[in-house]
Enzyme design. Sequence first.
Site, PDB file in Angstrom:
ATOM      1  N   SER A  99      42.801  36.257  41.886  1.00 60.44           N
ATOM      2  CA  SER A  99      42.208  37.207  40.968  1.00 60.44           C
ATOM      3  C   SER A  99      42.681  38.620  41.302  1.00 60.44           C
ATOM      4  O   SER A  99      43.882  38.883  41.322  1.00 60.44           O
ATOM      5  CB  SER A  99      40.686  37.052  41.046  1.00 60.44           C
ATOM      6  OG  SER A  99      40.059  37.519  39.902  1.00 60.44           O
ATOM      7  N   ASP A 143      47.314  51.510  28.614  1.00 61.63           N
ATOM      8  CA  ASP A 143      47.610  50.476  27.623  1.00 61.63           C
ATOM      9  C   ASP A 143      47.468  49.078  28.227  1.00 61.63           C
ATOM     10  O   ASP A 143      48.198  48.147  27.861  1.00 61.63           O
ATOM     11  CB  ASP A 143      49.016  50.673  27.048  1.00 61.63           C
ATOM     12  CG  ASP A 143      49.228  49.916  25.753  1.00 61.63           C
ATOM     13  OD1 ASP A 143      48.244  49.676  25.034  1.00 61.63           O
ATOM     14  OD2 ASP A 143      50.375  49.532  25.465  1.00 61.63           O
ATOM     15  N   ASP A 186      40.640  28.609  32.193  1.00 63.12           N
ATOM     16  CA  ASP A 186      40.126  29.846  32.774  1.00 63.12           C
ATOM     17  C   ASP A 186      39.617  30.753  31.651  1.00 63.12           C
ATOM     18  O   ASP A 186      40.387  31.164  30.788  1.00 63.12           O
ATOM     19  CB  ASP A 186      41.249  30.548  33.555  1.00 63.12           C
ATOM     20  CG  ASP A 186      40.765  31.718  34.396  1.00 63.12           C
ATOM     21  OD1 ASP A 186      39.732  32.324  34.039  1.00 63.12           O
ATOM     22  OD2 ASP A 186      41.419  32.021  35.407  1.00 63.12           O
ATOM     23  N   HIS A 241      38.577  29.376  36.620  1.00 60.11           N
ATOM     24  CA  HIS A 241      39.050  30.532  37.382  1.00 60.11           C
ATOM     25  C   HIS A 241      39.173  30.248  38.882  1.00 60.11           C
ATOM     26  O   HIS A 241      39.944  30.916  39.569  1.00 60.11           O
ATOM     27  CB  HIS A 241      38.102  31.715  37.155  1.00 60.11           C
ATOM     28  CG  HIS A 241      38.636  33.040  37.594  1.00 60.11           C
ATOM     29  ND1 HIS A 241      39.799  33.586  37.096  1.00 60.11           N
ATOM     30  CD2 HIS A 241      38.172  33.938  38.495  1.00 60.11           C
ATOM     31  CE1 HIS A 241      40.025  34.758  37.659  1.00 60.11           C
ATOM     32  NE2 HIS A 241      39.060  34.999  38.519  1.00 60.11           N
TER      33      HIS A 241
END
Length: 309
Positions: A138, A220, A243, A271
């Site tokens: 992560s 962005d 996920d 996840h």
Amino acid sequence: MLRSCCGRALGKATALQSSPSTLFSLSRSVWYSGCAGMERGQEKLDGFNISYVRTGSGPNAVLCLPGALGSALTDFRPQLEHLDKKNFTIIAWDPPGYGQSRPPDRDFTGDFFHRDADVALKLMKALKLPKFSMLGWSDGGITAMILAAKNPLNVHKCVVWGANAYVLKEELEIYKKIRDISTWSEKMRAPLIELYGEEYFRTTWEKWVDAFIHIYEVNDGDICKKEVKLIQCPLFVIHGDKDPLVSNEHPKHILDAVPHSRVFHFVDGKHNVHLRYAEKFNELVSEFLLECAPGQQVRRVQGDQDSKL
């Protein structure tokens, strides 16, 4: 994308159906009671009190990098306990402001992923392990990719999962929905409250969500696209196809950007594939890290795997 903490929260906020025990169920006190053979240490680096866990005595040094609000002992138990101690020397750290790496508190100002990458490298050098591989989950996967890009002479190989180089609008909307921890289930909140106290947990999590809103609005959504293109070491992307936090387009983006890369899909994974499928995950990772040369193909195992090595 992310984060170990998000994965725990989504039990209530989305359709994530994994039981709490597969996401995050063990309190810190339980962790410490089961740490036989693990050494806890701390290093003072760049003004941070960096805490880490060390186990194993093998020739292959591996740094484990946890996700948001995660720590060595909350995020990497199956790896710390079951990766081969004769082959690997495993270091799992608490990033600045997380776990036992406090004070100071977590700071999300500036380029905090680059800061974490710099401090992580200094930790490994302080431990006299300047050449190492990484397992990054992560947020920890983002840090690992940045560290690998910036320090090609120090990084042998890299494994990431639940990580991404940019934020999609639909992912950002998920983070916003779970910004308020009162919407989380009690089972998801309790371990983090025990680890941090409710106030620090709440404010730090809100700051994390706000940091990604800032990344999306100001950059962005770009987290580390440029850095990913600079990665030279062999890179293994592992992905759970279900996920709810990280779109299935992210592994493809990383694979396209990194020459010596491969991907493995847990088709029913979410996840936290390293926890939910710990035995298979450890097998895949061990096989990859112990290959003698980048040109060798990893043995195919159950799942969908593509390789460019």
